[in-house]
Structures are given as C-alpha cells and as structure tokens.
Design an enzyme around this catalytic site. Structure first.
Site, short mmCIF file in Angstrom:
data_model
loop_
_atom_site.label_atom_id
_atom_site.label_comp_id
_atom_site.label_asym_id
_atom_site.label_seq_id
_atom_site.Cartn_x
_atom_site.Cartn_y
_atom_site.Cartn_z
CD GLU A 28 -8.70 9.31 3.26
OE1 GLU A 28 -9.77 8.70 3.06
OE2 GLU A 28 -8.42 10.40 2.72
CD GLU A 61 -8.69 13.01 0.02
OE1 GLU A 61 -7.85 12.18 -0.35
OE2 GLU A 61 -9.92 12.92 -0.26
CD GLU A 62 -13.14 12.50 -1.81
OE1 GLU A 62 -12.48 12.08 -2.79
OE2 GLU A 62 -13.55 11.75 -0.90
CG ASP A 111 -13.51 8.72 1.16
OD1 ASP A 111 -12.67 9.21 1.92
OD2 ASP A 111 -13.46 8.84 -0.08
CG ASP A 113 -13.46 17.23 0.66
OD1 ASP A 113 -12.74 16.87 1.62
OD2 ASP A 113 -13.12 17.11 -0.54
CG HIS A 135 -11.29 14.16 3.37
ND1 HIS A 135 -12.52 14.00 2.79
CD2 HIS A 135 -10.66 12.96 3.21
CE1 HIS A 135 -12.63 12.79 2.28
NE2 HIS A 135 -11.51 12.13 2.52
#
Length: 425
Positions: A186, A157-158, A123, A94, A92
């Site tokens: 991740e 994703e967040e 992250d 974001d 991801h």
C-alpha cells in the site's frame, strides 16, 4: 550479492513502468467491480510464464459477486529448491471511481516528469507492480532460494475486502503452514513501514416514527426529528468526548491520533430514488444514519459501542415516543505488528540499505486488508510497505513516482531475501 540484486531490480525500470501502465489501463472500478477478471488473468498469465503456479479464485457469494461482476482473485506461487518459509505479497487490483477534475485520462497510464498518472497508480497498482518486479528480479538472481514466494492480486479492498482477501483467508490462503510472512505494498511512502491500523465500527442507527399525512404532522410521529435529536446529542456529548481521546500509536496524519466519528449518510422518509423527485406527502416513519467510528488500541470495542447506545437509551427514556434500532455493519479491532517482528525487521534493513536512514514506523488511519489476514488467517507477521504518497490516493491526477517504485522494489527484494534465508532482525 546485494549489489547484484539491486542492479537487477534497477535494470527492470522500464518493465516496472510498463507493468504499472498496463494495470492502470484495466478500469477495475469498485463498485460495481469492473474488469476484475481480465486484470487478474493478465497478472496470472505474466506470472505463469515466469514459472508460477496460478490459481483463480472467485469470491462466490460475497457482496457484489455475480456473473456480470465476478469477484475474481489471482494467487500465484513459486516453489523454492528446498524447504523454508513462504513470503506472500498481496495487492488489491480494484480502484475507486475516477471522479472529476482530471487533466489526463484516468485510465491511460500517462507518463510525465518521472511519474505515472492514472486512477490506481498510487493506490495501489504501482505498489503491486513493484512487488512483482522485486520478486522476478530476486528469482532470476537467486534461483536456488529456500521456501516459497506467493503473489496475489485481490479485489474489493476499497469496499472492505470481503470478496478478496477475506474470502481467500476463509479458504486457508493466508494461514500457516501455507504462508508465514505477508507484505502489502500500500502507498505509505517508500521509507515508512505501516505496522497496522486503527479499529473501525460501522453501524446503522434507525429512528422510528409513525406515518401520517404531511399536512397533519401532529397525527404522526416524525422519525427525522428523532434523528435530529440523536445528531444534537452527538454534537453536544459524543464528539467532544472523542476529541479528548489520544493514542500512543504512531498514526498518520497527526489528526488521526484521536478517536473519530464520521456520519456517512442520513436517509429519512421517501427514498431518494423516487422519480420524478416530488416532495413526499407523508410524515416519515423511519430515518437511518450510517456511522463510521474509528477507535484506538487503548479503547475497548464494548465501550466504543456503549458510548453510542447510552445516548440512544437516554433519549428513549427522556424523549416522548423515541424508539430506535441499531445494527452492526462491520467491526475490526485495531492492530499493530511489533516493529521487531520478521517482516518489519527485514524491510527496515532494506530501507537502511537504500536510503541510509532508519525507517519511520506508522499506523494507518483507516483499515486495509491486513485486518482479514490477522483475524481470519491468524498471520500477524504482516505490514504495509510500498511506494506512493497516501494523500494522493482517490484524488484527481493520482500518480506514483517511477524512482519511488524502483527503490521500493529494491527494499522489497532485500526484505524477501532476508525473510527466506531467516536473516531478518
């Protein structure tokens, strides 16, 4: 052949560092979804120049998607020279807001002491960069590989992944026969393989009352007081019950090997955006509580919900004028990939080769995009593996180690080779 591949990854150390810095410099803050399109286009152009076919897929109609903040995802595919499986690396793009207390610019990508600092470094822009470099090194060393390789940079994703992986999975991007194996880099530490996550149930509970003048509350019915009774019952009954539940899942950290409930927010009466912020003259006729219930593989979702609803029903019977409504926001079942499935088995061989030790197999306390790949794409050979320390995520001065990224990229390159050649396990 393996030594040559590992050297090819190591030789790209500076490129890996530079790619991570470039990704950090896109302030892809979610919400609201800043800079998604330029970040996706940057990744797509890099991969296009290296021979990938590139698609940009907007998550039309998903939460937050609009012309100002389009949910732009990038999916790139490289076809091998002969038939075979497809290995997909998903990351991801974001990040959460930077917050305060940084000692460096959160969107500069500062390199210091063998680390890259910045929001998203850990992250998970460092992990996405490591996956890209692993794939590029592999293709350069093994141009005749069978099957196909995909890389995606996805959004949101967040905030649940609905405009990103969930949307793509609903459109068939994470389904057989297109994709067979998925690796999500991740930040779970370079020598650990994350097999899945606990379950989650988000819900909104509303207690109802009757509006009246605040100087005569006896003429109304205070919804906030009713919510207070709910919270009291949770403290006395529900929290002790959850504390007693334990799982055999290898969840990290240790405290997450039990059932948990977080009270995310409470809003009652006058809305909190009222200006200039004067007190409300009314008895509130509504109060809303958002709950975040994390549950275990050993628990049934129906029972998880019943524990809450039974308390609300008892209050409705026993407390005068008590009334409520409850609405599901999100529900995701726990998931745990078998450790001897092809993807974890292939990555385990890479970890043994790089670190000369057995990997740790863990479960994430919170969910990530594996949930959508499983429930919508029906791809279950999927794990999270990538560089970075999970405890640094979302914190000030977030960083990822450059050596960690290189070594994780080497593990991913080994795993990729084994999966494409059918040698995992």
């Amino acid at each position: 052949m393996m030594d040559r591949l590992l050297k090819a990854v190591a030789a790209r150390r500076d490129d890996l560092t530079g790619l991570t810095i470039d990704l950090i410099r896109f302030p892809t803050v979610n919400p609201p979804g800043e800079a998604y399109t330029p970040c996706a286009e940057y990744l797509g152009e890099r991969l296009r120049k290296r021979g990938f076919a590139v698609d940009y897929v907007r998550g039309h109609g998903t939460p937050g998607d609009n012309d100002r903040y389009p949910r732009t995802n990038v999916v790139a595919r490289y076809e091998g020279r002969s038939p075979g499986p497809c290995v997909h690396f998903n990351g991801h793009i974001d990040v959460v807001e930077p917050g305060h207390d940084w000692t460096v610019d959160p969107f500069e990508g500062v390199v210091r002491g063998g680390r890259v600092y910045g929001r998203g470094a850990c992250d998970m822009k460092g992990g996405l960069a490591a996956a890209i470099v692993a794939v590029e090194a592999y293709i350069a060393e093994h141009p005749d590989f069978p099957g196909a390789i995909e890389i995606s940079g996805t959004v949101d994703e967040e905030s649940g992944g609905f405009g990103g992986v969930a949307y793509l999975a609903s459109k068939g991007y994470f389904s057989k026969p297109r994709v067979d194996h998925v690796i999500i880099p991740e930040p779970l530490n370079k020598d650990r393989i994350c097999l899945g996550h606990r379950g989650v149930w988000w819900a909104e509970i509303e207690t109802r009352g009757e509006i009246a003048h605040g100087s005569m509350p006896f003429l109304g019915d205070c919804a906030v007081r009713h919510m207070g009774a709910v919270l009291d019952a949770f403290e006395a009954e529900l929290f002790p019950l959850l504390d007693s539940k334990r799982t055999k899942m290898p969840v990290v950290p240790e405290g997450a090997r039990r059932s948990t409930l977080n009270l995310n927010s409470v809003h009652g009466g006058q809305t909190d955006d009222f200006k200039p912020g004067l007190p409300s003259p009314n008895v509130p006729d509504s109060c809303k509580l958002t709950i975040d219930r994390r549950f275990l593989l050993e628990e049934d979702l129906h029972d998880v919900k019943h524990e809450v609803v039974s308390i609300l029903e008892r209050l409705k019977r026993d407390r005068p004028k008590f009334d409520y409504a409850i609405q599901d926001i999100m529900e995701v079942l726990p998931i745990m990939t078998n450790h001897d499935a092809p993807v974890p088995a292939a990555l385990a061989q890479g970890i043994r080769a790089i670190f000369d030790r057995e990997p740790d197999y863990v479960i994430s306390p919170g969910t990530y995009d594996q949930k959508h790949i499983a429930r919508l794409g029906h791809i279950f050979d999927c794990v999270a593996y990538g560089p970075g320390i999970l405890d640094l995520a979302h914190r000030p001065d977030e960083w990822v180690g450059i050596d960690d990224m290189v070594q994780s990229a080497q593990v991913m390159a080994i795993g990729l080779d084994l999966l494409l050649r059918g040698k995992a396990g």
